[in-house]
Design an enzyme around this catalytic site. Sequence first.
Site, PDB file in Angstrom:
ATOM      1  N   THR A  94      44.835  49.238  52.064  1.00 49.20           N
ATOM      2  CA  THR A  94      44.192  48.764  51.110  1.00 49.20           C
ATOM      3  C   THR A  94      44.413  49.544  49.684  1.00 49.20           C
ATOM      4  O   THR A  94      44.480  48.991  48.541  1.00 49.20           O
ATOM      5  CB  THR A  94      42.747  48.538  51.276  1.00 49.20           C
ATOM      6  OG1 THR A  94      42.515  48.000  52.466  1.00 49.20           O
ATOM      7  CG2 THR A  94      41.817  47.706  50.296  1.00 49.20           C
ATOM      8  N   SER A 116      40.837  59.405  48.896  1.00 53.88           N
ATOM      9  CA  SER A 116      39.789  58.406  48.359  1.00 53.88           C
ATOM     10  C   SER A 116      38.244  59.240  48.940  1.00 53.88           C
ATOM     11  O   SER A 116      38.291  60.277  49.152  1.00 53.88           O
ATOM     12  CB  SER A 116      39.742  57.201  48.357  1.00 53.88           C
ATOM     13  OG  SER A 116      38.445  56.751  47.664  1.00 53.88           O
ATOM     14  N   HIS A 117      37.618  58.357  49.456  1.00 56.52           N
ATOM     15  CA  HIS A 117      36.342  58.713  50.109  1.00 56.52           C
ATOM     16  C   HIS A 117      36.341  59.159  51.582  1.00 56.52           C
ATOM     17  O   HIS A 117      35.317  59.459  52.239  1.00 56.52           O
ATOM     18  CB  HIS A 117      35.187  57.412  50.264  1.00 56.52           C
ATOM     19  CG  HIS A 117      36.118  56.281  50.831  1.00 56.52           C
ATOM     20  ND1 HIS A 117      36.966  55.471  50.201  1.00 56.52           N
ATOM     21  CD2 HIS A 117      35.864  55.891  52.049  1.00 56.52           C
ATOM     22  CE1 HIS A 117      37.377  54.839  51.127  1.00 56.52           C
ATOM     23  NE2 HIS A 117      36.736  54.841  52.239  1.00 56.52           N
ATOM     24  N   ASP A 168      32.978  59.450  44.257  1.00 56.29           N
ATOM     25  CA  ASP A 168      33.671  59.809  45.595  1.00 56.29           C
ATOM     26  C   ASP A 168      34.881  60.730  45.359  1.00 56.29           C
ATOM     27  O   ASP A 168      34.932  61.445  44.305  1.00 56.29           O
ATOM     28  CB  ASP A 168      34.062  58.725  46.136  1.00 56.29           C
ATOM     29  CG  ASP A 168      35.494  57.975  45.624  1.00 56.29           C
ATOM     30  OD1 ASP A 168      35.408  58.128  44.521  1.00 56.29           O
ATOM     31  OD2 ASP A 168      36.198  57.604  46.222  1.00 56.29           O
ATOM     32  N   ASP A 222      37.934  60.844  44.801  1.00 52.85           N
ATOM     33  CA  ASP A 222      39.006  60.525  43.751  1.00 52.85           C
ATOM     34  C   ASP A 222      38.304  59.876  42.546  1.00 52.85           C
ATOM     35  O   ASP A 222      38.808  59.775  41.463  1.00 52.85           O
ATOM     36  CB  ASP A 222      40.277  59.809  44.178  1.00 52.85           C
ATOM     37  CG  ASP A 222      39.882  58.376  44.544  1.00 52.85           C
ATOM     38  OD1 ASP A 222      38.711  58.110  44.999  1.00 52.85           O
ATOM     39  OD2 ASP A 222      40.789  57.417  44.743  1.00 52.85           O
ATOM     40  N   ASP A 229      36.773  57.450  41.458  1.00 55.26           N
ATOM     41  CA  ASP A 229      36.891  55.919  41.256  1.00 55.26           C
ATOM     42  C   ASP A 229      35.649  55.000  41.673  1.00 55.26           C
ATOM     43  O   ASP A 229      35.372  54.183  41.129  1.00 55.26           O
ATOM     44  CB  ASP A 229      38.121  55.277  41.602  1.00 55.26           C
ATOM     45  CG  ASP A 229      38.444  55.158  43.011  1.00 55.26           C
ATOM     46  OD1 ASP A 229      37.579  55.760  43.878  1.00 55.26           O
ATOM     47  OD2 ASP A 229      39.592  54.760  43.395  1.00 55.26           O
ATOM     48  N   ARG A 230      34.988  55.537  42.807  1.00 43.01           N
ATOM     49  CA  ARG A 230      33.732  54.832  43.172  1.00 43.01           C
ATOM     50  C   ARG A 230      32.451  55.641  42.305  1.00 43.01           C
ATOM     51  O   ARG A 230      32.376  56.554  42.104  1.00 43.01           O
ATOM     52  CB  ARG A 230      33.602  55.005  44.638  1.00 43.01           C
ATOM     53  CG  ARG A 230      34.551  54.322  45.325  1.00 43.01           C
ATOM     54  CD  ARG A 230      34.280  54.526  46.806  1.00 43.01           C
ATOM     55  NE  ARG A 230      35.102  53.751  47.748  1.00 43.01           N
ATOM     56  CZ  ARG A 230      35.076  53.329  48.994  1.00 43.01           C
ATOM     57  NH1 ARG A 230      33.836  53.345  49.307  1.00 43.01           N
ATOM     58  NH2 ARG A 230      36.119  52.543  49.311  1.00 43.01           N
ATOM     59  N   GLU A 287      33.494  45.754  42.973  1.00 46.37           N
ATOM     60  CA  GLU A 287      33.493  45.588  44.605  1.00 46.37           C
ATOM     61  C   GLU A 287      32.497  46.019  45.276  1.00 46.37           C
ATOM     62  O   GLU A 287      31.760  46.810  44.654  1.00 46.37           O
ATOM     63  CB  GLU A 287      34.717  46.241  45.295  1.00 46.37           C
ATOM     64  CG  GLU A 287      36.069  45.825  44.862  1.00 46.37           C
ATOM     65  CD  GLU A 287      37.104  46.412  45.784  1.00 46.37           C
ATOM     66  OE1 GLU A 287      37.491  45.811  46.840  1.00 46.37           O
ATOM     67  OE2 GLU A 287      37.564  47.527  45.561  1.00 46.37           O
ATOM     68  N   GLU A 288      32.046  45.279  46.372  1.00 44.81           N
ATOM     69  CA  GLU A 288      30.464  45.816  46.945  1.00 44.81           C
ATOM     70  C   GLU A 288      30.479  47.450  47.630  1.00 44.81           C
ATOM     71  O   GLU A 288      29.634  47.817  47.668  1.00 44.81           O
ATOM     72  CB  GLU A 288      30.362  44.994  48.228  1.00 44.81           C
ATOM     73  CG  GLU A 288      31.395  44.792  49.082  1.00 44.81           C
ATOM     74  CD  GLU A 288      32.159  45.975  50.088  1.00 44.81           C
ATOM     75  OE1 GLU A 288      31.162  46.614  50.510  1.00 44.81           O
ATOM     76  OE2 GLU A 288      33.229  45.987  50.032  1.00 44.81           O
ATOM     77  N   SER A 289      31.823  47.748  47.485  1.00 42.67           N
ATOM     78  CA  SER A 289      31.904  49.026  48.093  1.00 42.67           C
ATOM     79  C   SER A 289      31.823  50.514  47.071  1.00 42.67           C
ATOM     80  O   SER A 289      32.893  51.354  46.827  1.00 42.67           O
ATOM     81  CB  SER A 289      33.446  49.138  48.745  1.00 42.67           C
ATOM     82  OG  SER A 289      34.387  48.905  47.890  1.00 42.67           O
ATOM     83  N   LYS A 317      39.096  51.260  39.416  1.00 46.69           N
ATOM     84  CA  LYS A 317      37.925  51.271  39.407  1.00 46.69           C
ATOM     85  C   LYS A 317      37.419  52.784  38.842  1.00 46.69           C
ATOM     86  O   LYS A 317      38.271  53.747  38.960  1.00 46.69           O
ATOM     87  CB  LYS A 317      37.142  50.932  40.555  1.00 46.69           C
ATOM     88  CG  LYS A 317      37.619  51.698  41.788  1.00 46.69           C
ATOM     89  CD  LYS A 317      36.917  51.192  43.087  1.00 46.69           C
ATOM     90  CE  LYS A 317      37.399  51.941  44.267  1.00 46.69           C
ATOM     91  NZ  LYS A 317      38.538  51.514  45.156  1.00 46.69           N
TER      92      LYS A 317
HETATM   93  C1  VG1 Z   1      37.709  49.876  51.205  1.00 44.72           C
HETATM   94  C2  VG1 Z   1      36.844  49.174  50.406  1.00 44.72           C
HETATM   95  C3  VG1 Z   1      37.517  48.186  49.221  1.00 44.72           C
HETATM   96  C4  VG1 Z   1      38.122  49.456  48.416  1.00 44.72           C
HETATM   97  C5  VG1 Z   1      39.231  50.418  49.344  1.00 44.72           C
HETATM   98  C6  VG1 Z   1      39.742  51.557  48.360  1.00 44.72           C
HETATM   99  O1  VG1 Z   1      38.683  49.285  51.711  1.00 44.72           O
HETATM  100  O2  VG1 Z   1      36.259  48.165  51.318  1.00 44.72           O
HETATM  101  O3  VG1 Z   1      36.640  47.562  48.642  1.00 44.72           O
HETATM  102  O4  VG1 Z   1      39.035  48.951  47.334  1.00 44.72           O
HETATM  103  O5  VG1 Z   1      38.569  50.761  50.453  1.00 44.72           O
HETATM  104  O6  VG1 Z   1      38.638  52.272  47.896  1.00 44.72           O
HETATM  105  P1  VG1 Z   1      38.765  48.771  53.356  1.00 44.72           P
HETATM  106  O7  VG1 Z   1      39.915  48.040  53.419  1.00 44.72           O
HETATM  107  O8  VG1 Z   1      38.599  50.044  54.092  1.00 44.72           O
HETATM  108  O9  VG1 Z   1      37.644  47.976  53.553  1.00 44.72           O
HETATM  109  V1  VG1 Z   1      39.127  53.890  47.650  1.00 44.72           V
HETATM  110  O10 VG1 Z   1      37.642  54.433  46.541  1.00 44.72           O
HETATM  111  O11 VG1 Z   1      39.734  54.199  48.799  1.00 44.72           O
HETATM  112  O12 VG1 Z   1      40.332  53.814  46.507  1.00 44.72           O
HETATM  113 CO    CO Z   2      38.101  56.160  45.943  1.00 41.76          CO
END
Ligand code: VG1
Ligand code: CO
Length: 543
Positions: A18, A113-114, A277, A279, A281-282, A363-365, A376
């Site tokens: 993703t 990221s997270h 988070d 990086d 972005d969240r 996004e919901e995340s 983001k």
């Molecule tokens: C998750 C989230 C998605 C987000 C992605 C990257 O992906 O659900 O909404 O865009 O992480 O976020 P997945 O495929 O695990 O559901 V981040 O903060 O890693 O750039």
């Molecule tokens: Co992130």
Amino acid sequence: MAIVSVPTQPYAGQQPGTSGLRKKVTVFQQPDYLENFVQSLFDCLPNTAGQTLVLGGDGRFHNRVAVQTILRMAAAHGFGRVLVGQRGILSTPAVSCVIRKHHAYGGIVLSASHNPGGPDGDFGIKYNVGNGGPAPEKLTEAVFARTKEIKSYRISDQGAPDFDRPGTHHLEALLVEVIDPVADYAALMRETFDFDAIARLFRSGFRVRCDAMNAVGGPYAKAILEGELGAPAGTVVNAEPLEDFGHLHPDPNPVNAEDLIAHMSAADAPDFGCATDGDADRNMIVGRNFPVAPSDSLALLAAHATVVPRYAKGLAGIARSMPTSTAADRVAKALGIACYETPTGWKFFGNLLDAGRATLCGEESYGTGSDHVREKDGLWAILFWLNVLAVRGGSVESLVRAHWATYGRNYYSRHDYEAVDSAGASTLMAELRAQLPRLAGQSLNGMPVAQADDFAYTDPVDGSTSSKQGVRVIFADGSRIVFRLSGTGTEGATLRVYLEKYEADPARQDVPTQVALAPLIDAARALARIEQHTGRTEPSVVT
Ligand code: VG1
Ligand code: CO
């Protein structure tokens, strides 16, 4: 000093998910693993000679080694200049900002990221294109194909220059400029928001707790909230990016940011809590004893957007990922603007933003953003909330409740079944897909199904298509269950179940979320036979 060609063997499975290529640190530490991926990426980028590349990461373990390697490879590939964040630091939104501002060819973000960091944690690499946004699928697929046939990579045999202090260096013919990671981003925030109004809010005694979770958001939040806006010292906590995030899991949701939740539930809680988070972005927004659902946050910011100078003339449109609740759709409808539904992942918002069709995305995340960059942006969302609170007054809770009273409430929750057996998860999805044709018209748990499909998307700008983006079951009253497998995990598979129920009646908007969603939760478990396929009776994380 010379550029050398090093023979190599392909690694299996260097497939970006993703959000870039994300693996255990130990996987990235294998000989030539990063080199293979970076060479494959460079091989897929046309006309890079003399161009500018942006480079930085979230400071996690392996960040520094990776920066050194990539600088030496960029020098061997004919780039003209690399803008690298001092100490190798750049948040994801800052990379996007710097690419756009300096008209760079693209940028590399080193982050998982997270996901947890440290020697036993995860590492990641993402590539962003010239608009500042994540590489489109066409490019990530080409890079993956290339990783399967790579035979050698090119690298300078010269050591990478010092990137801990500001300055300019030569590496072969490459100019390496060490930049302040915060300056360009801070300038963009200053242009976007009403800093005077937010500074007045702080002067009035409004108290904020911003938890950067020992990740890359710290330097940005400190410089802007405390440095520019006059928030008291100590407003930003866990502000130093650490290689292992101080063992925190920098995934800002009520489960992983439990310390912030505890502070926001205390008797002397601050007025406003927020977290970013790995990086940055969240974002997570919390009022006193009141966590805000990310889908609600997107809808509320859209409804109040005109108080922010950048959006004073209104929004062109709103875009949300498919599993995100439809709360934003209701605001778009009321405003008479378009609302787009895209697959999960920020890369799908890029064309809509570039074409001026959408202004806000979410996004919901815990991801929210706008056309100010092409990612983001955690601190941007925090500043947006502060700008709204500064102009509208009231509390986080009163703003959200007023929003529900106007638009109705979309009860929302995500249930994650993490690190389950991959084969079981695939079978679960396959079985669900097989049931789709006969679901419409049936009742699940007494609730009639109006529509059941596997989400497919055609980009309205370039016509590209993406299929199999998640199974959705939509009920007659608009309630939804969505099932999809995560594309960011590094252990087994993660099943995500997204649940949503709309409630228009203000008298029924105060039920605990899991209670309001209980019939949908039961229906989801039975329909997907979650326990049979995963062996789990309960999700590992509920947000
Ligand atoms: C998750 C989230 C998605 C987000 C992605 C990257 O992906 O659900 O909404 O865009 O992480 O976020 P997945 O495929 O695990 O559901 V981040 O903060 O890693 O750039
Ligand atoms: Co992130």
